[in-house]
Design a protein around this motif. Structure first.
Motif, mmCIF file in Angstrom:
data_model
loop_
_atom_site.group_PDB
_atom_site.id
_atom_site.type_symbol
_atom_site.label_atom_id
_atom_site.label_comp_id
_atom_site.label_asym_id
_atom_site.label_seq_id
_atom_site.Cartn_x
_atom_site.Cartn_y
_atom_site.Cartn_z
ATOM 1 N N ARG A 912 0.841 -1.197 0.000
ATOM 2 C CA ARG A 912 0.000 0.000 0.000
ATOM 3 C C ARG A 912 0.877 1.248 0.000
ATOM 4 O O ARG A 912 1.886 1.327 0.706
ATOM 5 N N ALA A 913 0.492 2.217 -0.815
ATOM 6 C CA ALA A 913 1.240 3.477 -0.903
ATOM 7 C C ALA A 913 0.494 4.563 -0.142
ATOM 8 O O ALA A 913 -0.668 4.403 0.252
ATOM 9 N N THR A 914 1.158 5.678 0.049
ATOM 10 C CA THR A 914 0.513 6.825 0.690
ATOM 11 C C THR A 914 -0.673 7.258 -0.159
ATOM 12 O O THR A 914 -0.534 7.472 -1.365
ATOM 13 N N PRO A 915 -1.862 7.389 0.453
ATOM 14 C CA PRO A 915 -3.054 7.693 -0.344
ATOM 15 C C PRO A 915 -2.999 9.089 -0.982
ATOM 16 O O PRO A 915 -2.520 10.043 -0.386
ATOM 17 N N SER A 916 -3.480 9.143 -2.228
ATOM 18 C CA SER A 916 -3.643 10.429 -2.916
ATOM 19 C C SER A 916 -4.781 10.261 -3.907
ATOM 20 O O SER A 916 -4.901 9.244 -4.573
ATOM 21 N N PHE A 917 -5.625 11.275 -3.994
ATOM 22 C CA PHE A 917 -6.851 11.191 -4.793
ATOM 23 C C PHE A 917 -6.846 12.325 -5.807
ATOM 24 O O PHE A 917 -6.648 13.480 -5.447
ATOM 25 N N ALA A 951 -7.140 11.853 1.990
ATOM 26 C CA ALA A 951 -6.819 11.348 0.657
ATOM 27 C C ALA A 951 -6.012 12.354 -0.157
ATOM 28 O O ALA A 951 -5.647 12.064 -1.295
ATOM 29 N N ASN A 952 -5.754 13.533 0.400
ATOM 30 C CA ASN A 952 -4.993 14.574 -0.297
ATOM 31 C C ASN A 952 -5.562 14.845 -1.687
ATOM 32 O O ASN A 952 -4.861 14.747 -2.700
#
Length: 1116
Positions: A912-917, A951-952
């Motif tokens: 899993r990676a750092t979440p980004s949306f 989620a940035n």
């Protein structure tokens, strides 16, 4: 010297020269002028490049002191290096003169002529001016004429070699070789003059070889190759070094039995040389002349047709050497066309045939009526068009081919030496048209033409055996259509006559044997005379005995032999014959030197006959089909060509389902699951092999893991997404891709020898596929075997009608008011529920005890892929007034293209990676991509508000939402919401696309990206999960492409989305995704299926039925 000039200077300007010929006939790198003074000093001009008319321009100036010498000598010299000159070059002409003679012309240019060289007098145009004190400048830098040993030996070598060329005295040649060898001995590796020394020695030895005074061409070419290596591209002498090697190879080709390899390399060198030679230079003039590139083109055009990748590449190189005005262009086009046509017959690549036709058309256009080769090129074009008809069935191609054959025949009277060929070709095309249209006039005319050809090829004619064979084939065809036994009897006699002309040892005897066998087999079917079938079998066996084990035609012998055994089995019902027929099917499908398309076709026929006669080999036949098809597709170097190759086998489109059905009928359900998985989504399986995680392999063999990783990357880089318009580059890429594929396969085979890796990258076993059921009941790990749910009232015809009815009702629903009941659509969904989904739900609940609210995954095949199974609904009420439950009430439903795709997605979830949306939207797409979407911007704002800050979230829209911008956003983010126009390309599904500001973002663009950290994508666009009609089991659509690139969970659409109501589904979906999230907690993509289920249920009163059904979930 006049006293008035003492202490003065002269400005000497060397303007130009003409008629500059080198005594030794060697091509110079350049020409320079040397002014030698009695004081032992000299001045050298710059080295100028000789023009095509043997003239040269310098405009070089020297200021010379009159005190240095009363007289001077002027020399024209040839330099064989543009870089650092070795020695002083070869003397072209020398003239001694006084200063007075120079100044006798005032300030005007004047001409001086030198002694004759090869029949002409070289000359210079000079200008001499007395300098006054006021304009006196520094005198020219003069060299002292003091020569080192290398220079002395080099100049002596040039002088001896020039003497050899003019006198043909071998001792002069030997002296030149001796001097140049001494120079080379003084120039070891790393010496700045080594390349020049190698060239001088190689050149004089080459001239000795040409004049038959020296041998050892191997050594000569080796010396030139070393020189070229020392002068890479960009070096001033690189072009001349290419020319030297080219000339050596041309002469080697001429004198060593015309070995093709030498002229082939010459062609490639020519392609490199010509762009480096400006057209007005002497080097270009010589290089393109009768003993240079022109000879190479002519020689290559006379080589035998070579249909290999390397042969086609050579043809392309030769064509590149022939611009539009070149006299050899039409022949080069013809050669390339023939090679491509033959390549098509071997590989079945329709692009080859299309290009062959294009080149043939150009060749014909370059040859007006009356041209000696026009009829040949017309026949070639017609042949290619007829081949395309055989492949694609377009009657326009066949009719044009017949017209062209007739045009080629018109200028050829009966006495023309090639008239028989034109008649035979036309007869063949008419024979083919009869098979298509059944017009009896065509077969009558075909037979008539071939009888005429037979009269033109009397006994003793070299081609009489072909004519007998062709006429027999036409008569046999008429028999098969009309049952006229006299035609078959005559065909058999003609085949026998053809066989008589092909005695033992004849290279084509085997074809006469199996053609006669086929006719006897046909007569046996009619008369059931045992002697016919016995002879047929014996002839085929003899044809096999006449052929070496790897001869391509053994495939046809196996084919006719199995036909003979099968014919006897149909009459006599002896199981041994059926077994022998199957064994020959097996041998044909495994024959390594026959092209894969033919073997695939034979294996499909094997499966069909095994099914008809219920032979145990049916599953083996299906397995063979799938493996051959996999090998065939993997050798294609572009994604699009793989899909086209798969679509070309129309009978293979239902192969996975037919194979699985066969296994089910044999009660082998595990094998059925394996077969349907192996045959589905082959495009994705092939591509995903290059992205296989290698952690387990690394722990066992780090070296092999690195080797496979590097090869996989090289293959991935070499793999084109689309057909390259530059066919020369495309062929080079195909050759490289094939070689890489062979290396990759060898590495995989090596890995499979490791303990625990015997099934590495093989199609998954049933046990492997059970991993897909870890979170689903479809293949529960608790169950030893899968469950077979039957649909007794549904036939393939019913399914096809159901698919078409859905397409019609979805289209009609788009014209209805939102609140209007979709009655016909409800009827169709009720049918899906009652006949398909309800039996499955019963098994899930009763046998597998899967509780309500569980997740299930649907993996539909064939026609099922075009039916919205997830929306199945009874649309009925119970006796107590309650509504009957539908599928979405009972289970959370998802789709997966293949079980392997689901397993891969789950495995990738471990990282899993750092979440980004990112929210990507394009409401105003570029020209030609669709109308403006009025609600896109409000949808983007809505999603931004609903997505948690953890989620940035970022937005990409308007002018920033370009193809490149969208691709970058997909790569840089883990979650994506995309709102724009979506378009399914029905002709080429890989061109399916999202509309962006500048140009579309295609499925090909997405597939080229590897985004292992990606998690979820919501595709709020039309047609993003619609598969390919021609190859439905390949599941080629935008949503599947995103899943392949790395997105584990994707929401796509099955048809047109109404953006005005879609936002209600979007809003409800994201509200459910963030429901019960605690502060700082991130959304979970594995909840997407549940959230979509809840969303479509929540908007029933706002969104019409077809717009709720349009959204589906794919993945984890």
């Amino acid at each position: 010297m006049p006293g008035t000039l003492e202490g003065r200077y002269i400005r000497l300007e060397v303007i130009s020269g003409k008629n500059v010929k080198v005594p030794s006939e060697r091509i110079p790198a350049g020409i320079y002028v040397s002014v030698n003074l009695e004081s032992g000093r000299r001045w050298k001009s710059a080295i100028g490049v000789l023009s095509s008319d043997e003239s040269i321009t310098w405009r070089d100036t020297a200021n010379l002191s009159l005190d240095a010498s009363p007289t001077l000598s002027v020399e024209i010299r040839a330099s064989f290096e543009l870089d650092q000159m070795l020695g002083n070059g070869e003397l072209v002409g020398e003239l001694e003169m006084s200063w007075d003679a120079l100044l006798d012309h005032g300030n005007e240019p004047f001409d001086i002529s030198f002694p004759s060289v090869r029949g002409v007098h070289p000359s210079l145009i000079l200008k001499a001016t007395v300098l006054h004190n006021c304009d006196n400048q520094d005198s020219a830098l003069l060299d002292f004429i003091v020569e080192c040993q290398i220079t002395q030996d080099t100049d002596a070598g040039h002088e001896r070699f020039a003497a050899y060329v003019t006198s043909e005295t071998v001792s002069h040649l030997n002296d030149a070789v001796k001097h140049f060898q001494l120079v080379l001995d003084q120039c070891p590796v790393g010496h700045p003059h080594q390349a020049a020394a190698l060239t001088n020695l190689a050149w004089v030895r080459l001239q000795g070889y040409i004049r038959k005074d020296l041998q050892d061409i191997d050594c000569i070419t080796s010396l030139f190759r070393k020189t070229l290596a020392l002068r890479p591209q960009g070096h001033p002498d690189h072009p001349l070094s290419i020319y030297h090697l080219l000339k050596a190879l041309i002469w080697r080709y001429r004198k060593e039995n015309f070995t093709a390899a030498y002229i082939q390399e010459s062609a490639q060198l020519s392609c490199k040389l010509l762009p480096l030679c400006p057209e007005d230079t002497y080097l270009h003039n010589i290089a393109t002349g009768a003993n240079g590139v022109d000879y190479v083109i002519h020689a290559c055009n006379n080589l035998p047709i070579d249909a290999s990748d390397e042969g086609i590449y050579l043809c392309r190189v030769v064509l590149e050497l022939c611009p539009l005005v070149n006299e050899h262009r039409s022949k080069a086009l013809y050669k390339l066309s023939r090679a491509l046509s033959a390549h098509f017959e071997q590989r079945g690549t329709i692009d080859d045939l299309a290009e062959s036709i294009r080149h043939s058309r150009e060749a014909v256009s370059l040859c007006p009526e009356g041209h000696s080769e026009r009829e040949t090129y017309l026949n070639d074009l017609a042949y290619s068009l007829q081949s395309r008809f055989d492949h694609q069935g377009s009657s326009d191609d066949l009719n044009e081919a017949i017209s062209l054959y007739e045009e080629a025949l018109r200028p050829r009277p009966v006495e023309h030496k090639f008239c028989d060929f034109s008649l035979d070709n036309l007869g063949d095309a008419l024979h083919t048209r009869f098979n298509q249209c059944g017009d009896v006039n065509d077969i009558i005319r075909s037979i008539s033409l071939r009888r005429e050809v037979l009269t033109l090829r009397p006994p003793g004619n070299l081609y009489r055996d072909y004519t007998l064979n062709n006429l027999a084939g036409t008569l046999q065809t008429r028999y098969e259509k009309s049952d006229a036994s006299e035609d078959l009897d005559e065909a058999i006699e003609l085949y026998r006559d053809s066989l008589q002309l092909r005695p033992h040892g004849h290279p084509r005897r085997h074809t006469a044997l199996y053609n006669l066998s086929s006719a006897l087999c046909s007569r046996f079917t009619q008369t059931r005379k045992n002697e016919d079938i016995e002879e047929a079998i014996r002839l085929c066996q003899e044809s096999l005995e006449a052929l070496p084990s790897l001869h391509p035609s053994r495939y046809f012998s196996y084919g006719w032999l199995q036909q003979a055994y099968l014919s006897r089995y149909r009459v006599q019902h002896n199981s041994t014959d059926l077994s022998l027929a199957v064994e020959n099917f097996r041998l044909a499908s495994q024959h390594p030197t026959q092209g894969l398309p033919a073997r695939i076709g034979g294996a499909i026929e094997w499966a069909r006959q095994a099914e008809v006669y219920q032979h145990d080999s049916a599953l083996e036949a299906y397995q063979t089909c799938l493996e051959l098809l996999d090998n065939h597709l993997m050798m294609r170097s572009t994604i699009i060509s793989r899909r086209e190759a798969a679509a070309a086998f129309r009978s293979a489109q239902s192969l996975p389902v037919d194979a699985a059905s066969c296994a089910v009928r044999r009660d082998d359900l595990r094998h059925a699951v394996e077969l349907v998985e192996q045959g589905r989504g082959q495009q994705w399986s092939l591509a995903s092999r290059l992205r296989t995680p290698l952690e387990d392999l690394q722990s066992t063999s780090l070296q092999l893991a690195r080797k496979l990783s590097e090869l996989s990357k090289s293959l991935s880089d070499a793999q084109g997404s689309a057909i390259n318009a530059d066919r020369v580059a495309a062929d080079q890429a195909a050759i490289q891709y094939r070689r890489l594929t062979e290396q990759w396969r060898a590495a995989v085979a090596e890995i499979r020898n490791l303990q625990g890796f015997s099934r590495f990258l093989l199609p998954p076993s049933y046990e492997d596929l059970q991993a897909a059921a870890r979170h689903a009941p479809s293949l529960s790990p608790r169950q030893e075997s899968p469950h077979n749910v039957q649909f007794p009232r549904i036939t393939l015809t019913h399914l096809e009608k159901l698919k078409n009815d859905f397409a019609r009702e979805i289209r009609l629903a788009s014209f209805m008011r939102p609140k209007e009941t979709r009655k016909e659509l409800q009827v169709l969904l009720r049918t899906v529920w009652n006949e398909i989904i309800l039996p499955i739900v019963i098994v899930l609940q009763r046998d597998l005890r899967v509780t309500s609210g569980s997740r299930i995954w649907l993996c539909p095949t064939a026609t099922f892929t075009s039916i919205p199974l997830h929306a199945a609904h009874p649309f009925q009420t119970k006796a107590d007034g309650r509504r009957e439950l539908c599928l979405e009430d009972v289970y959370i439903c998802s789709y997966t293209p293949t079980l392997s795709a689901l397993i891969r997605s789950r495995q990738m979830m471990k990282k899993r990676a750092t979440p980004s949306f990112v929210v990507i939207g394009q409401s105003s797409p570029g020209a030609g991509q669709g109308k403006a979407l009025l609600t896109v911007d409000s949808e983007l704002e809505l999603v931004r508000k609903l997505v948690p800050t953890t989620a940035n979230p970022t937005t990409l829209s308007g002018d920033d939402a370009t193809r490149a911008g969208a691709l970058d956003a997909l790569q840089c983010n883990t979650w994506v919401h995309l709102a724009c126009h979506g378009k399914q390309d029905r002709e080429q599904p890989y061109y399916s696309r999202f509309a962006m500001k500048d140009k579309p973002l295609t499925l090909l663009d997405i597939m080229e990206k590897d985004i292992p950290h990606a998690e979820f994508a919501f595709l709020s666009a039309c047609h993003t999960a619609v598969g390919d009609v021609k190859t439905p089991d390949e599941v080629i659509h935008l949503a599947a492409g995103l899943q392949f690139s790395g997105f584990k969970s994707v929401i796509g659409t099955l048809w047109v989305v109404d953006d005005a109501v879609a936002k209600h589904v979007v809003e409800a979906f994201y509200k459910n995704m963030v429901k019960d999230l605690e502060d700082g907690e991130m959304m979970d993509c594995t909840k997407a299926a549940w959230a979509l289920n809840r969303a479509t249920n929540a908007v029933k009163t706002k969104v019409p039925l077809e717009q709720r059904m349009v959204f589906i979930h794919i993945g984890v």
